[in-house]
Write an enzyme that holds these catalytic residues in place. Structure first.
Site, PDB file in Angstrom:
ATOM      1  N   ASP A 168       0.820  -1.208   0.000  1.00 44.64           N
ATOM      2  CA  ASP A 168       0.000   0.000   0.000  1.00 44.64           C
ATOM      3  C   ASP A 168       0.857   1.262   0.000  1.00 44.64           C
ATOM      4  O   ASP A 168       0.490   2.265  -0.602  1.00 44.64           O
ATOM      5  CB  ASP A 168      -0.899   0.027   1.248  1.00 44.64           C
TER       6      ASP A 168
ATOM      7  N   ASP B 270      -2.498   5.352  -2.916  1.00 49.11           N
ATOM      8  CA  ASP B 270      -1.842   4.176  -2.350  1.00 49.11           C
ATOM      9  C   ASP B 270      -1.304   3.373  -3.530  1.00 49.11           C
ATOM     10  O   ASP B 270      -1.968   3.265  -4.573  1.00 49.11           O
ATOM     11  CB  ASP B 270      -2.834   3.295  -1.577  1.00 49.11           C
TER      12      ASP B 270
ATOM     13  N   HIS C 161      -7.851  -0.235  -3.323  1.00 50.45           N
ATOM     14  CA  HIS C 161      -6.832  -1.187  -3.757  1.00 50.45           C
ATOM     15  C   HIS C 161      -7.371  -2.134  -4.832  1.00 50.45           C
ATOM     16  O   HIS C 161      -8.367  -2.821  -4.623  1.00 50.45           O
ATOM     17  CB  HIS C 161      -6.232  -1.958  -2.577  1.00 50.45           C
TER      18      HIS C 161
ATOM     19  N   ASP D  80      -6.024  -4.814  -6.064  1.00 51.13           N
ATOM     20  CA  ASP D  80      -5.478  -6.171  -6.110  1.00 51.13           C
ATOM     21  C   ASP D  80      -6.388  -7.262  -5.553  1.00 51.13           C
ATOM     22  O   ASP D  80      -5.940  -8.381  -5.283  1.00 51.13           O
ATOM     23  CB  ASP D  80      -4.074  -6.220  -5.480  1.00 51.13           C
TER      24      ASP D  80
ATOM     25  N   CYS E 235      -0.809  -7.902  -0.828  1.00 54.37           N
ATOM     26  CA  CYS E 235      -0.751  -6.742   0.072  1.00 54.37           C
ATOM     27  C   CYS E 235       0.448  -6.809   1.002  1.00 54.37           C
ATOM     28  O   CYS E 235       1.076  -5.799   1.298  1.00 54.37           O
ATOM     29  CB  CYS E 235      -1.991  -6.678   0.946  1.00 54.37           C
TER      30      CYS E 235
END
Ligand code: ARG
Length: 371
Positions: free
Chosen positions: A127, A205, A254, A256, A356
């Site tokens: 991140d 991020d 995020h 992902d 992550c």
């Protein structure tokens, strides 16, 4: 020395091959040589702030409000720490060099001219730091509780710099009240996406970006604004193309667990958030992630169960997958990969899985176009 027609010395060709540099990674799948794995030391609930409800699971708001600034339950932290150790052993056994951040105090109050906060953790290097080519970038994170998060990585950043890496940081945002939509209300799971972060200053991020060589896929989210993406676009220059995609996600943070390029020509997608494969990936083999199997009672403080998609590629074949996630292990085999199982459910509670929890510092490869 060779001079060009203006009399300037001829520049060496731009850096392409990562092998000569301490930091170098262009994709999510080139052979992984060195990786940072996060730590859960001192992990705690952050100071409560209006930037949290747009992304926290609805059933966690009260917990975060009442335990703000206090540690996460020690037995859960301990269980996550053991899984991290197992993960590190697996990576090392597969030939990857593993580095760890230094713990910094997380429950200590810090202040700027405008506000005070406590920290959260150094568990998710994905991140806070973005590696593009031979450069490592400290991100302008939108959460006040993550303002100083990269300090845990400073010993590593200094070391990489001394060894020849390019090290930079995006402009530190002030994170004043103007940075957040003070009128934000929840659009509901099926409503239109409404982001809490404003365009006051650039924020992003690193986990809102995914790298495919010259093409970098991005999303705006509750922590990443257009201003931040534009800053990065200009910073990286012409060698890279940043594509901003939109997904069906009412609470984005995020990319992902939504869109995961696994190898050249192979894409893993969230079955609902990506109703249509983006045109950019025309001709790629696409697999929709199987339904997650994390039981309902298992605490997930910060995310959905779709962390099952948050895998880490060791190269174009080997993929780290959660050990109890049978459907994903089977699906990966069918998709042509070699799954390597690792226990990680307790770590998942803190907001991420293998992607992550890591930052690929070096993957052996060259800058290519895949799209
Ligand atoms: N927002 C995603 C979800 O709830 C999780 C993404 C986690 N990624 C990360 N880099 N921390 O499904």
């Amino acid at each position: 020395m060779i001079l060009d027609d203006l009399g300037n010395p001829n520049e060496p060709p731009p850096r392409r091959d990562t092998s000569a540099y301490p930091v170098g990674s262009y994709t999510e799948w080139d052979p992984l040589e060195e990786v940072i794995v996060g730590i859960v030391d001192g992990a705690g609930f952050p100071t409560w702030h209006m930037s949290l409800p747009p992304v926290l699971p609805a059933d966690q708001h009260d917990t975060f409000r009442s335990r703000a600034g206090r540690p996460f339950p020690p037995e859960q932290v301990e269980a996550a720490r053991r899984e991290l150790e197992q993960f590190v052993h697996i990576l090392e056994a597969e030939g990857v060099t593993v580095r760890r951040p230094e713990p910094i105090p997380q429950q200590q109050t810090y202040r700027t001219l405008d506000w005070t906060s406590t920290g959260m953790y150094a568990a998710m290097p994905r991140d806070a730091l973005l590696v593009v080519g031979d450069e490592i970038i400290e991100c302008p994170m939108a959460w006040r509780s993550r303002y100083f998060e990269t300090l845990a990585y400073r010993p590593l950043l200094k070391e990489y710099f001394h060894a020849g890496a390019r090290w930079s940081a995006a402009p530190k945002p002030e994170l004043k009240d103007e940075q957040y939509d003070q009128d934000w209300t929840d659009p509901g799971a099926d409503g239109p996406t409404r982001l809490v972060v404003t365009e006051f200053e650039p924020t992003f991020d690193a986990a809102d970006f995914t790298r495919c060589g010259r093409d970098i896929i991005a999303q705006t989210s509750n922590v990443t604004n257009t201003f931040g993406i534009e800053w990065l676009r200009r910073h990286l220059g012409d060698e890279y193309r940043i594509h901003v995609l939109e997904f069906k996600d009412a609470h984005p943070m995020h990319i992902d667990a939504t869109l995961v390029p696994m190898a050249p020509g192979k894409l893993l997608i969230h079955p609902e958030r990506v109703p249509e494969v983006p045109k950019l990936f025309k001709g790629w083999d696409v697999m929709a992630a199987p339904q997650p199997v994390i039981p309902d009672g298992h605490p997930l403080y910060m995310t959905s169960k779709w962390l099952n998609m948050n895998i880490l590629m060791l190269d174009e074949e080997r993929v780290i997958v959660e050990r109890r996630d049978e459907p994903m292990i089977t699906a990966m085999r069918r998709f042509g990969f070699t799954p390597i199982p690792c226990d990680f459910r307790n770590f998942n509670s803190f907001g991420g899985s293998f992607h992550c929890a890591t930052l690929d510092v070096r993957r052996r490869g060259t800058l290519e176009s895949y799209l």
